[in-house]
Design an enzyme around this catalytic site. Structure first.
Site, PDB file in Angstrom:
ATOM      1  N   LYS A   1     -43.928 143.115 -53.726  1.00  0.00           N
ATOM      2  CA  LYS A   1     -43.945 143.789 -55.032  1.00  0.00           C
ATOM      3  C   LYS A   1     -43.892 142.783 -56.196  1.00  0.00           C
ATOM      4  CE  LYS A   1     -40.557 146.341 -53.424  1.00  0.00           C
ATOM      5  NZ  LYS A   1     -40.772 146.102 -51.992  1.00  0.00           N
TER       6      LYS A   1
ATOM      7  N   ARG B   1     -34.581 133.484 -53.403  1.00  0.00           N
ATOM      8  CA  ARG B   1     -33.244 133.212 -52.874  1.00  0.00           C
ATOM      9  C   ARG B   1     -33.080 131.697 -52.758  1.00  0.00           C
ATOM     10  NH1 ARG B   1     -32.050 137.400 -54.353  1.00  0.00           N
ATOM     11  NH2 ARG B   1     -31.194 139.207 -53.258  1.00  0.00           N
TER      12      ARG B   1
ATOM     13  N   ASP C   1     -33.781 130.272 -60.535  1.00  0.00           N
ATOM     14  CA  ASP C   1     -32.887 131.381 -60.891  1.00  0.00           C
ATOM     15  C   ASP C   1     -31.854 131.606 -59.796  1.00  0.00           C
ATOM     16  OD1 ASP C   1     -32.126 133.565 -62.640  1.00  0.00           O
ATOM     17  OD2 ASP C   1     -32.864 134.898 -61.063  1.00  0.00           O
TER      18      ASP C   1
ATOM     19  N   GLU D   1     -24.864 129.363 -54.688  1.00  0.00           N
ATOM     20  CA  GLU D   1     -24.578 129.940 -56.007  1.00  0.00           C
ATOM     21  C   GLU D   1     -23.330 130.824 -56.033  1.00  0.00           C
ATOM     22  OE1 GLU D   1     -28.305 132.230 -56.392  1.00  0.00           O
ATOM     23  OE2 GLU D   1     -27.097 134.066 -56.314  1.00  0.00           O
TER      24      GLU D   1
ATOM     25  N   HIS E   1     -29.144 133.590 -61.699  1.00  0.00           N
ATOM     26  CA  HIS E   1     -29.564 134.794 -60.966  1.00  0.00           C
ATOM     27  C   HIS E   1     -29.680 135.987 -61.935  1.00  0.00           C
ATOM     28  CE1 HIS E   1     -29.736 136.413 -56.630  1.00  0.00           C
ATOM     29  NE2 HIS E   1     -30.400 137.247 -57.413  1.00  0.00           N
TER      30      HIS E   1
HETATM   31  P1  NAI Z   1     -41.063 142.515 -50.938  1.00  0.00           P
HETATM   32  O1  NAI Z   1     -40.413 142.892 -49.670  1.00  0.00           O
HETATM   33  O2  NAI Z   1     -41.868 143.537 -51.687  1.00  0.00           O
HETATM   34  O3  NAI Z   1     -42.014 141.246 -50.705  1.00  0.00           O
HETATM   35  C1  NAI Z   1     -41.668 140.156 -49.913  1.00  0.00           C
HETATM   36  C2  NAI Z   1     -42.949 139.616 -49.310  1.00  0.00           C
HETATM   37  O4  NAI Z   1     -42.612 138.451 -48.540  1.00  0.00           O
HETATM   38  C3  NAI Z   1     -43.634 140.609 -48.364  1.00  0.00           C
HETATM   39  O5  NAI Z   1     -45.005 140.756 -48.708  1.00  0.00           O
HETATM   40  C4  NAI Z   1     -43.457 139.970 -46.993  1.00  0.00           C
HETATM   41  O6  NAI Z   1     -44.549 140.239 -46.123  1.00  0.00           O
HETATM   42  C5  NAI Z   1     -43.385 138.503 -47.368  1.00  0.00           C
HETATM   43  N1  NAI Z   1     -42.833 137.681 -46.309  1.00  0.00           N
HETATM   44  C6  NAI Z   1     -41.966 138.021 -45.318  1.00  0.00           C
HETATM   45  N2  NAI Z   1     -41.747 136.982 -44.497  1.00  0.00           N
HETATM   46  C7  NAI Z   1     -42.474 135.966 -44.994  1.00  0.00           C
HETATM   47  C8  NAI Z   1     -42.664 134.625 -44.588  1.00  0.00           C
HETATM   48  N3  NAI Z   1     -42.059 134.136 -43.501  1.00  0.00           N
HETATM   49  N4  NAI Z   1     -43.489 133.845 -45.311  1.00  0.00           N
HETATM   50  C9  NAI Z   1     -44.124 134.346 -46.417  1.00  0.00           C
HETATM   51  N5  NAI Z   1     -43.985 135.609 -46.851  1.00  0.00           N
HETATM   52  C10 NAI Z   1     -43.163 136.404 -46.144  1.00  0.00           C
HETATM   53  O7  NAI Z   1     -39.909 141.920 -51.854  1.00  0.00           O
HETATM   54  P2  NAI Z   1     -39.911 141.753 -53.441  1.00  0.00           P
HETATM   55  O8  NAI Z   1     -39.342 142.974 -54.075  1.00  0.00           O
HETATM   56  O9  NAI Z   1     -41.220 141.255 -53.891  1.00  0.00           O
HETATM   57  O10 NAI Z   1     -38.807 140.614 -53.585  1.00  0.00           O
HETATM   58  C11 NAI Z   1     -39.028 139.284 -53.159  1.00  0.00           C
HETATM   59  C12 NAI Z   1     -37.717 138.546 -53.152  1.00  0.00           C
HETATM   60  O11 NAI Z   1     -37.253 138.420 -54.506  1.00  0.00           O
HETATM   61  C13 NAI Z   1     -36.582 139.295 -52.429  1.00  0.00           C
HETATM   62  O12 NAI Z   1     -36.563 138.948 -51.078  1.00  0.00           O
HETATM   63  C14 NAI Z   1     -35.353 138.840 -53.139  1.00  0.00           C
HETATM   64  O13 NAI Z   1     -34.743 137.827 -52.390  1.00  0.00           O
HETATM   65  C15 NAI Z   1     -35.848 138.275 -54.463  1.00  0.00           C
HETATM   66  N6  NAI Z   1     -35.274 138.962 -55.612  1.00  0.00           N
HETATM   67  C16 NAI Z   1     -34.651 138.207 -56.577  1.00  0.00           C
HETATM   68  C17 NAI Z   1     -34.102 138.791 -57.686  1.00  0.00           C
HETATM   69  C18 NAI Z   1     -33.465 137.991 -58.777  1.00  0.00           C
HETATM   70  O14 NAI Z   1     -32.791 138.563 -59.651  1.00  0.00           O
HETATM   71  N7  NAI Z   1     -33.619 136.679 -58.810  1.00  0.00           N
HETATM   72  C19 NAI Z   1     -34.133 140.257 -57.852  1.00  0.00           C
HETATM   73  C20 NAI Z   1     -34.879 140.949 -56.818  1.00  0.00           C
HETATM   74  C21 NAI Z   1     -35.400 140.312 -55.735  1.00  0.00           C
END
Ligand code: NAI
Length: 343
Positions: free
Chosen positions: A153, A230, A254, A259, A291
């Site tokens: 996403k 992360r 971030d 952290e 973060h």
């Molecule tokens: P999402 O689940 O929609 O997308 C994650 C993508 O990573 C998916 O397309 C998945 O297929 C892919 N993926 C899984 N394993 C993988 C690998 N080994 N190599 C490459 N890609 C791989 O998650 P979304 O919502 O896009 O969030 C992504 C990350 O952002 C979350 O995991 C979370 O840790 C982080 N996040 C950070 C925030 C912040 O405030 N800094 C807030 C929200 C999320």
């Protein structure tokens, strides 16, 4: 439902109280994190609500179970801080898979733009009536190559932002999306060809320290690294070495692996004991935010609403669409499979 919140800040309290006007649960807020000591306070509650730096170990899960907690509601998307294998068949775990992917993608863009055009430095200079622009040279994003790791996403929105800049986009995802209008490639090509690399994949065993000495050695000289995902995706010591040798031109972070002891707290009158974090903060070409990528009004409202809806669904024995479970074929990273309670 009685719900106990750990690690809550004023913005959590405000947004949850407002959204709870229509749910009417009993919510109580603790400022401190969920630990093996503070877990005792959960006695008598049906659910606990935790955030990214509450480390929910097997020991804590067992104690929560013993004191009668039936649900752990994560008010975040990431779930690497939970031992959800230990929770299986004891406590259900729900999360907020998407609250505002725009917030995070836009913050990644903010880090990238700030680092490039050094607006953080310009702000400080002009505040002191220093109008010298020496040392503030950036580069055009237009036609530069950006490598995006993780096209979920947030990654997809970030791709659209990068398209707006007229950048060439390379993407890698373990589960590529056929319909996505982007050039998928392997990680090595991303490392070799990208001027900027932005991380948008989850922290899993296989992605831990994805950015390390070896991957950094394959990157372009002067590469910019952006991490809003992360901290554990980057080996921070290797990042520091890359910055020292100037292999890495800049880094926007971030998130940081260690952290939990620092982020979200005020240490301005204290000292940083973590030498790695202190070293990172000392670089002029490293921008650390605490973060905060998620922190928009829209995201806070959605987080509160989805968390309370998850709790309500649980209390009414409805389908838990946002449950995570270790039996999921995608190691809990599956948006589609979990259309029923996991146990
Ligand atoms: P999402 O689940 O929609 O997308 C994650 C993508 O990573 C998916 O397309 C998945 O297929 C892919 N993926 C899984 N394993 C993988 C690998 N080994 N190599 C490459 N890609 C791989 O998650 P979304 O919502 O896009 O969030 C992504 C990350 O952002 C979350 O995991 C979370 O840790 C982080 N996040 C950070 C925030 C912040 O405030 N800094 C807030 C929200 C999320």
């Amino acid at each position: 439902m009685r719900v106990l919140f750990y690690d809550s800040k004023q913005y959590d309290i405000d947004s949850f109280k407002k959204e709870n006007e229509s749910f009417k649960f009993e919510l109580n807020f603790l400022e401190f994190k969920l630990t093996k000591d503070s877990v005792e306070l959960a006695k008598g509650y049906d659910a606990v609500c935790v955030f990214v730096n509450d480390i929910v170990t097997e020991e804590i899960i067992n104690r929560l179970y013993e004191v009668g907690v039936k649900l752990i509601a994560l008010r975040c998307a990431g779930y690497n801080n939970i031992n959800f294998k230990a929770a299986f068949q004891k406590i259900h775990i729900v999360r907020v898979p998407s609250y505002s992917p725009y917030a995070v993608a836009e913050h990644a863009a903010a880090l990238m733009m700030t680092l490039n055009r050094k607006t953080h430095k310009a702000y400080n200079r002009t505040k002191e009536s220093n109008f010298n622009i020496g040392g503030l040279i950036g580069f055009d994003f237009y036609k530069k190559t950006i490598g995006i790791i993780g096209t979920g996403k947030i990654g997809q929105i970030f791709i659209n932002i990068a398209k707006g800049f007229g950048m060439r986009i390379l993407a890698f995802d373990k589960f590529p999306i056929k319909e996505l209008d982007v050039e998928y490639t392997d990680l090595d090509t991303i490392y070799k060809e990208s001027d900027i690399i932005s991380l948008h994949c989850p922290l899993l065993k296989e992605t831990e320290h994805l950015i390390n000495e070896n991957s950094i050695s394959k990157m372009k000289n002067g590469v910019m690294i952006i991490n809003t995902s992360r901290g554990g995706l980057i080996n921070a010591k290797d990042l520091i070495n890359g910055l020292k040798t100037r292999k890495i031109g800049s880094a926007g972070l971030d998130v940081y692996e260690e952290e939990a002891d620092y982020f979200f707290e005020d240490f301005s009158n204290d000292m940083i004991k973590d030498d790695t974090l202190a070293r990172l903060l000392s670089f002029p070409n490293v921008l650390v935010t605490s973060h905060q990528a998620f922190l928009t009004n829209e995201a806070l409202k959605n987080i509160a609403n989805t968390t309370l809806q998850n709790i309500q669904d649980f209390s009414q024995d409805k389908i838990l669409v946002n449950e995570i479970c270790y039996q999921c074929p995608h190691e809990g990273n599956c948006p589609k499979v979990l259309n029923k309670k996991c146990f």
